[in-house]
Scaffold this motif. Structure first.
Motif, PDB file in Angstrom:
ATOM      1  N   UNK A  34       9.285   7.286  -5.920  1.00 21.13           N
ATOM      2  CA  UNK A  34       9.737   7.032  -5.605  1.00 21.13           C
ATOM      3  C   UNK A  34      11.165   7.018  -4.585  1.00 21.13           C
ATOM      4  N   UNK A  35      11.570   8.524  -4.924  1.00 22.18           N
ATOM      5  CA  UNK A  35      12.626   8.707  -3.783  1.00 22.18           C
ATOM      6  C   UNK A  35      12.338   9.082  -2.405  1.00 22.18           C
ATOM      7  N   UNK A  36      10.866   9.906  -2.674  1.00 23.38           N
ATOM      8  CA  UNK A  36      10.152  10.078  -0.916  1.00 23.38           C
ATOM      9  C   UNK A  36      10.202   9.283  -0.139  1.00 23.38           C
ATOM     10  N   UNK A 158       3.790  14.275 -12.870  1.00 27.64           N
ATOM     11  CA  UNK A 158       3.395  15.473 -12.746  1.00 27.64           C
ATOM     12  C   UNK A 158       2.694  15.156 -11.732  1.00 27.64           C
ATOM     13  N   UNK A 159       1.614  14.440 -11.862  1.00 30.91           N
ATOM     14  CA  UNK A 159       0.900  14.383 -10.367  1.00 30.91           C
ATOM     15  C   UNK A 159       1.767  14.140  -9.385  1.00 30.91           C
ATOM     16  N   UNK A 160       2.924  13.339  -9.231  1.00 30.39           N
ATOM     17  CA  UNK A 160       3.576  12.459  -8.381  1.00 30.39           C
ATOM     18  C   UNK A 160       4.594  13.553  -7.537  1.00 30.39           C
ATOM     19  N   UNK A 161       4.856  14.221  -8.386  1.00 28.24           N
ATOM     20  CA  UNK A 161       5.786  15.345  -8.142  1.00 28.24           C
ATOM     21  C   UNK A 161       5.241  16.484  -7.132  1.00 28.24           C
ATOM     22  N   UNK A 166       4.165  19.565  -2.233  1.00 26.94           N
ATOM     23  CA  UNK A 166       3.043  19.533  -0.954  1.00 26.94           C
ATOM     24  C   UNK A 166       2.250  19.429  -0.570  1.00 26.94           C
ATOM     25  N   UNK A 167       2.739  17.843  -0.164  1.00 26.76           N
ATOM     26  CA  UNK A 167       1.863  17.260   0.763  1.00 26.76           C
ATOM     27  C   UNK A 167       2.861  16.787   1.212  1.00 26.76           C
ATOM     28  N   UNK A 168       2.722  15.083   0.919  1.00 26.83           N
ATOM     29  CA  UNK A 168       3.846  13.750   0.960  1.00 26.83           C
ATOM     30  C   UNK A 168       3.153  12.954  -0.604  1.00 26.83           C
ATOM     31  N   UNK A 169       4.388  12.109  -0.187  1.00 34.25           N
ATOM     32  CA  UNK A 169       3.610  10.817  -1.055  1.00 34.25           C
ATOM     33  C   UNK A 169       2.876   9.749  -1.170  1.00 34.25           C
ATOM     34  N   UNK A 170       2.229   9.907  -0.018  1.00 34.08           N
ATOM     35  CA  UNK A 170       0.462   8.823   0.537  1.00 34.08           C
ATOM     36  C   UNK A 170      -0.064   9.782   0.068  1.00 34.08           C
ATOM     37  N   UNK A 171      -0.258  11.410  -0.300  1.00 35.77           N
ATOM     38  CA  UNK A 171      -1.144  11.186  -0.698  1.00 35.77           C
ATOM     39  C   UNK A 171      -1.603  11.045  -2.303  1.00 35.77           C
TER      40      UNK A 171
END
Length: 416
Positions: A34-36, A158-161, A166-171
């Motif tokens: 959500x923050x991203x 955990x996965x989202x963070x 390391x990449x972006x929120x879309x991934x």
């Protein structure tokens, strides 16, 4: 199709646990990033950004709670596995589409479709467990099924963070979608586990059978208590990543929170189910007794966490999360035990409609609005106070639960 004889209760339970795990992974990946998402679509200068992104949770919940009664009604009349499979495939595709969102409105629409998919799954899955496990084993089975809530939620955080850092929120959305597609396809090869007696009862269900739900005190009190708790948990869980950011913690803190949720939620869900089953011989209303006492213990620790400096605040947070999940198995087992098999999926669907319409559909934007005008500590404290209301309702329901459970069991045995 795989026959019922070849597919035992434990195998069916294992598949449902796996699906439920990704159900909550898909839900909480959104909260984790959500923050991203907020920074991508609104930047850092927009005064009402948190209130806007807070509506992503209700978008999912509105479609979820509206579609659940429709699919619940269908699940009482047709193969529950077909409904579950279609729902899992739909929400997995919609989750993947969330990663393609170029505008906030497109992301909002994808969350609507995630809600429809979960609306198909939500009422049907626990009713299969209630069908294949007898009363004395049902509490344990339900507890294992609902372990997926804390574990899946924690993995989602955990996965989202991890992916976002390391990449972006879309991934993050692309990563969690494929397993759901595979499990959804597998559901089409399973037969509905209900026996002939239950199918006959299902065919005889009439409008008066559904109307009878309002005359079951345990069902009403349980639903109201779950609504109050869902209001608190739904709002708090959506904003935890934002809250950790507010307290000055880095994105990696979401992984710590995920670990706490796994450990506390998993042990509490299992121990809560075991406690409810063990105490049932001495206290027939034990499922509500365990649920009510657990929530009343959770509230003061959730308040203490708000005013404790990190890293020490992790301790009251752990205790609060532990007792918040203590009721999960017992409360849902009670829901199944007091409703007739012929309308059980509909009963779960109505419960879903109420607890989300009056619960966590309202909480995220409310917390966002209060936080925009005051601060997140105040917002969290206001919303978490509804835990006390939930605990009182469950304790009131203790005296009604044995009678309502026995009524369903007696009616089922006489018709079998």
């Amino acid at each position: 199709m795989i026959s019922e004889r070849k597919t035992g209760p434990n195998t069916l339970l294992g598949l449902l646990i796996a699906i439920n795990l990704f159900n909550y992974i898909d839900r909480q990946v959104l909260a984790s990033v959500e923050p991203e998402i907020r920074h991508t679509f609104f930047g850092s200068d927009y005064a009402h950004a948190m209130e806007k992104t807070g509506w992503l949770a209700p978008a999912f919940l509105v479609s979820y709670m509206i579609s659940a009664p429709i699919f619940g009604w269908l699940a009482d009349r047709t193969s529950r596995w077909i409904i579950i499979g279609a729902g899992v495939i739909l929400w997995s595709l919609a989750t993947a589409a969330s990663g393609l969102a170029g505008t906030f409105m497109f992301l909002l629409i994808t969350r609507l479709f995630v809600g429809v998919g979960e609306g198909a799954y939500g009422p049907a899955a626990p009713t299969i467990i209630a069908d294949v496990f007898p009363l004395l084993r049902r509490g344990h089975a339900m507890s294992f099924f609902y372990v997926a809530i804390p574990v899946g939620s924690a993995l989602g955080y955990a996965i989202g963070g991890f992916v976002a850092s390391h990449w972006n929120w879309q991934t993050a959305f692309f990563v969690v979608a494929p397993p759901g597609l595979l499990m959804g396809i597998g559901c089409f090869f399973l037969r509905d586990p209900r026996d002939d007696a239950v199918k006959t009862a299902r065919q005889r269900a009439r409008l008066r059978d559904y109307a009878s739900l309002v005359r079951i005190p345990s069902y009403i009190l349980n639903t109201l208590a779950m609504t109050a708790l869902t209001f608190a948990i739904g709002g708090l869980s959506f904003w935890v990543p934002g809250y950790l950011e507010y307290r000055g913690l880095p994105p990696s803190s979401r992984i710590i929170f995920g670990g706490i949720t796994v450990l506390a939620g998993l042990t509490a869900t299992l121990l809560g189910g075991m406690a409810g089953d063990r105490l049932r011989s001495r206290f027939p209303g034990s499922y509500f007794l365990v649920s009510g006492i657990g929530i009343l213990i959770a509230f003061p620790f959730s308040a203490l966490m708000l005013f404790t400096a990190f890293p020490f605040a992790w301790v009251p947070m752990f205790i609060a999360i532990f007792f918040l999940f203590f009721n999960t198995g017992p409360s849902n087992t009670a829901l199944a035990n007091v409703t007739a098999p012929s309308i059980r999926a509909t009963a779960f669907a109505v419960n879903i409609l109420i607890i989300h319409a009056l619960g966590d559909a309202l909480a995220p934007p409310l917390i966002g609005a209060v936080a925009d005008r005051t601060n997140m500590n105040v917002a969290f404290l206001v919303v978490s106070a509804t835990m006390l209301f939930a605990g009182v309702l469950w304790l009131i329901g203790v005296k009604y639960l044995p009678k309502d459970t026995n009524a369903v069991e007696s009616a089922y045995q006489s018709s079998a």
